[in-house]
Design a protein around this motif. Structure first.
Motif, mmCIF file in Angstrom:
data_model
loop_
_atom_site.group_PDB
_atom_site.id
_atom_site.type_symbol
_atom_site.label_atom_id
_atom_site.label_comp_id
_atom_site.label_asym_id
_atom_site.label_seq_id
_atom_site.Cartn_x
_atom_site.Cartn_y
_atom_site.Cartn_z
ATOM 1 N N ALA A 138 -4.139 -38.908 36.564
ATOM 2 C CA ALA A 138 -3.332 -39.803 35.738
ATOM 3 C C ALA A 138 -1.880 -39.855 36.194
ATOM 4 O O ALA A 138 -1.159 -40.788 35.850
ATOM 5 N N ARG A 139 -1.444 -38.875 36.957
ATOM 6 C CA ARG A 139 -0.063 -38.846 37.440
ATOM 7 C C ARG A 139 0.099 -39.462 38.826
ATOM 8 O O ARG A 139 1.204 -39.470 39.375
ATOM 9 N N ASP A 144 -3.635 -46.004 43.432
ATOM 10 C CA ASP A 144 -4.433 -44.840 43.014
ATOM 11 C C ASP A 144 -4.399 -44.679 41.493
ATOM 12 O O ASP A 144 -5.424 -44.414 40.861
ATOM 13 N N ARG A 145 -3.229 -44.835 40.926
ATOM 14 C CA ARG A 145 -3.108 -44.698 39.469
ATOM 15 C C ARG A 145 -3.902 -45.790 38.757
ATOM 16 O O ARG A 145 -4.610 -45.528 37.781
ATOM 17 N N ALA A 146 -3.780 -47.016 39.228
ATOM 18 C CA ALA A 146 -4.521 -48.123 38.615
ATOM 19 C C ALA A 146 -6.017 -47.864 38.688
ATOM 20 O O ALA A 146 -6.746 -48.054 37.706
ATOM 21 N N ASN A 147 -6.495 -47.411 39.852
ATOM 22 C CA ASN A 147 -7.918 -47.139 40.015
ATOM 23 C C ASN A 147 -8.383 -46.014 39.098
ATOM 24 O O ASN A 147 -9.489 -46.060 38.556
ATOM 25 N N PHE A 148 -7.549 -44.991 38.926
ATOM 26 C CA PHE A 148 -7.920 -43.882 38.050
ATOM 27 C C PHE A 148 -8.190 -44.376 36.632
ATOM 28 O O PHE A 148 -9.220 -44.057 36.030
ATOM 29 N N GLU A 172 -9.232 -32.561 32.838
ATOM 30 C CA GLU A 172 -8.957 -32.624 34.272
ATOM 31 C C GLU A 172 -8.094 -33.832 34.656
ATOM 32 O O GLU A 172 -7.796 -34.019 35.830
ATOM 33 N N TRP A 173 -7.679 -34.637 33.690
ATOM 34 C CA TRP A 173 -6.964 -35.872 34.019
ATOM 35 C C TRP A 173 -5.523 -35.638 34.457
ATOM 36 O O TRP A 173 -4.918 -36.512 35.056
ATOM 37 N N ASN A 174 -4.972 -34.479 34.107
ATOM 38 C CA ASN A 174 -3.592 -34.157 34.484
ATOM 39 C C ASN A 174 -2.609 -35.159 33.876
ATOM 40 O O ASN A 174 -1.728 -35.694 34.547
ATOM 41 N N VAL A 175 -2.768 -35.386 32.581
ATOM 42 C CA VAL A 175 -1.918 -36.367 31.898
ATOM 43 C C VAL A 175 -0.538 -35.784 31.611
ATOM 44 O O VAL A 175 -0.353 -34.562 31.528
ATOM 45 N N GLN A 176 0.412 -36.649 31.465
ATOM 46 C CA GLN A 176 1.760 -36.272 31.042
ATOM 47 C C GLN A 176 2.333 -37.426 30.237
ATOM 48 O O GLN A 176 2.491 -38.526 30.756
ATOM 49 N N TRP A 177 2.634 -37.168 28.964
ATOM 50 C CA TRP A 177 3.120 -38.227 28.087
ATOM 51 C C TRP A 177 4.595 -38.008 27.788
ATOM 52 O O TRP A 177 5.015 -36.906 27.448
ATOM 53 N N GLU A 178 5.369 -39.079 27.927
ATOM 54 C CA GLU A 178 6.804 -39.009 27.702
ATOM 55 C C GLU A 178 7.120 -39.239 26.222
ATOM 56 O O GLU A 178 6.625 -40.187 25.619
#
Length: 362
Positions: A138-139, A144-148, A172-178
């Motif tokens: 996700a990061r 690549d991000r769009a495809n994810f 496993e998505w490795n998200v980070q929310w602001e």
């Protein structure tokens, strides 16, 4: 650089149609418009992407508008075959596999709208392997991000249809929310992350293996998380109702931003899953379940873009399943039917499942 493909009037039409139609579906939660702007820039120098886009668009044309465009079927099949041949050759090459994931995502999309079963599963799993092997999360940035996130939406659709958790665990998505995020597409992806975790909780293990008390606590925690997500939304997520209620009590709503409409649609689906799937958790929540089902229907009957309509088809099943009244259920069946006849996106299976539930009294 000289073009690597030769255009005809037919393929030029498909490339133009792609940008107006199915590319917008891919970019529903992508304000960068990767599939509308970045991918077309690559098509004249990549025969693989060229054939993938032509196949996907031709398949859409062959299925849409009640099958009146069946002449596009052999054209779609031709480009699909060429794309598959080129993709297999690329994956068997030891050299760099440029565009392999994008091609796999496009071919998966072709198969999703066609409901081709095993072919879709093969490319679906292939996309996950490419995502993992290339460390895409996700990061990631750019294509690549769009495809994810497109892959994630495909996974969510399959998970909801099969009532099984996602293969790619949300942990496993490795998200980070602001904190204080205002971009509607980012916030839309955030609610998808919550949705994926809700699906895993609801359909994760056999009933016998579950700690009921622990599960109930986790359901409440996820519901609280959705309330927190909603509480922090910017003003663009505020909807405005307009017009008179129809015979079923549904009323159209207006969102200033399409991604906000899609995100709020899934917000309500998360609540239905956590309150009522696979069975209603507490009868005292019935009015709350009906509220969320009604809001889902209100969004779905509104003048929303095709990109939102297509993606909404997975969630509409759950709204129709839980909403009270055969007339209201039938109205949602008709919405699902219209998505297939007008846009070519397979919804027949969901409608049959819903009709079967009514016939058996469930």
């Amino acid at each position: 650089m000289l073009p690597a493909v030769s255009l005809t009037s037919e393929t030029a039409f498909l490339l133009q149609t792609y940008r107006r139609t199915v590319a917008t579906w891919m970019d529903v939660f992508d304000h960068n418009q990767t599939y509308e702007l970045s991918i077309p820039r690559l098509t004249l120098t990549s025969p693989l992407l060229f054939h993938c886009i032509c196949a996907f668009t031709a398949r859409h044309l062959s299925l849409s508008q009640s099958g009146r465009n069946s002449s596009w079927t052999p054209i779609a099949q031709h480009h699909y075959g060429e794309a598959l041949r080129l993709l297999i050759s690329l994956l068997n090459s030891p050299s760099a596999q440029d565009h392999a994931l994008t091609a796999t995502i496009l071919l998966s999309s072709y198969e999703v709208i066609s409901s081709l079963g095993q072919e879709h599963r093969r490319h679906f799993l292939g996309a996950m392997m490419l995502i993992k092997s290339h460390g895409i999360t996700a990061r990631s940035i750019g294509i690549d991000r769009a495809n994810f996130w497109i892959y994630v939406r495909h996974e969510i659709g399959v998970a909801l249809a099969t009532e099984k958790p996602l293969i790619l665990n949300p942990d496993e998505w490795n998200v980070q929310w602001e904190e204080g995020e205002t971009r509607e597409d980012m916030l839309g992806n955030h609610i998808l992350w919550i949705l994926a975790r809700a699906i895993g909780l609801v359909y994760g293990r056999s009933k016998e293996a579950k700690d009921i008390e622990l599960e109930q606590r986790k359901r409440k925690e996820l519901i609280d998380e959705t309330y927190k997500w909603r509480h922090e939304l910017p003003d663009t997520f505020v909807w405005v109702k307009y017009g008179e209620p129809d015979e079923e009590g549904f009323k159209r709503v207006y969102f200033a931003v399409s991604a906000a409409a899609a995100a709020m649609f899934w917000y309500h689906i998360v609540h239905i899953l956590l309150l009522a799937e696979p069975t209603v958790q507490d009868q005292t929540h019935d009015s709350e379940i009906q509220y969320h089902a009604m809001q889902i229907a209100n969004i779905a009957i509104s003048d929303i873009p095709d990109s939102v309509r297509v993606f909404s088809s997975h969630g509409l099943y759950y709204a129709a399943k839980r909403i009270d009244g055969v007339a209201r259920k039938a109205r949602i069946w008709n919405l699902l039917h219209d998505i297939e006849t007008q846009l070519g996106y397979h919804t027949r299976t969901a409608v049959k499942r819903l009709q079967g539930l009514v016939e058996t009294g469930n």
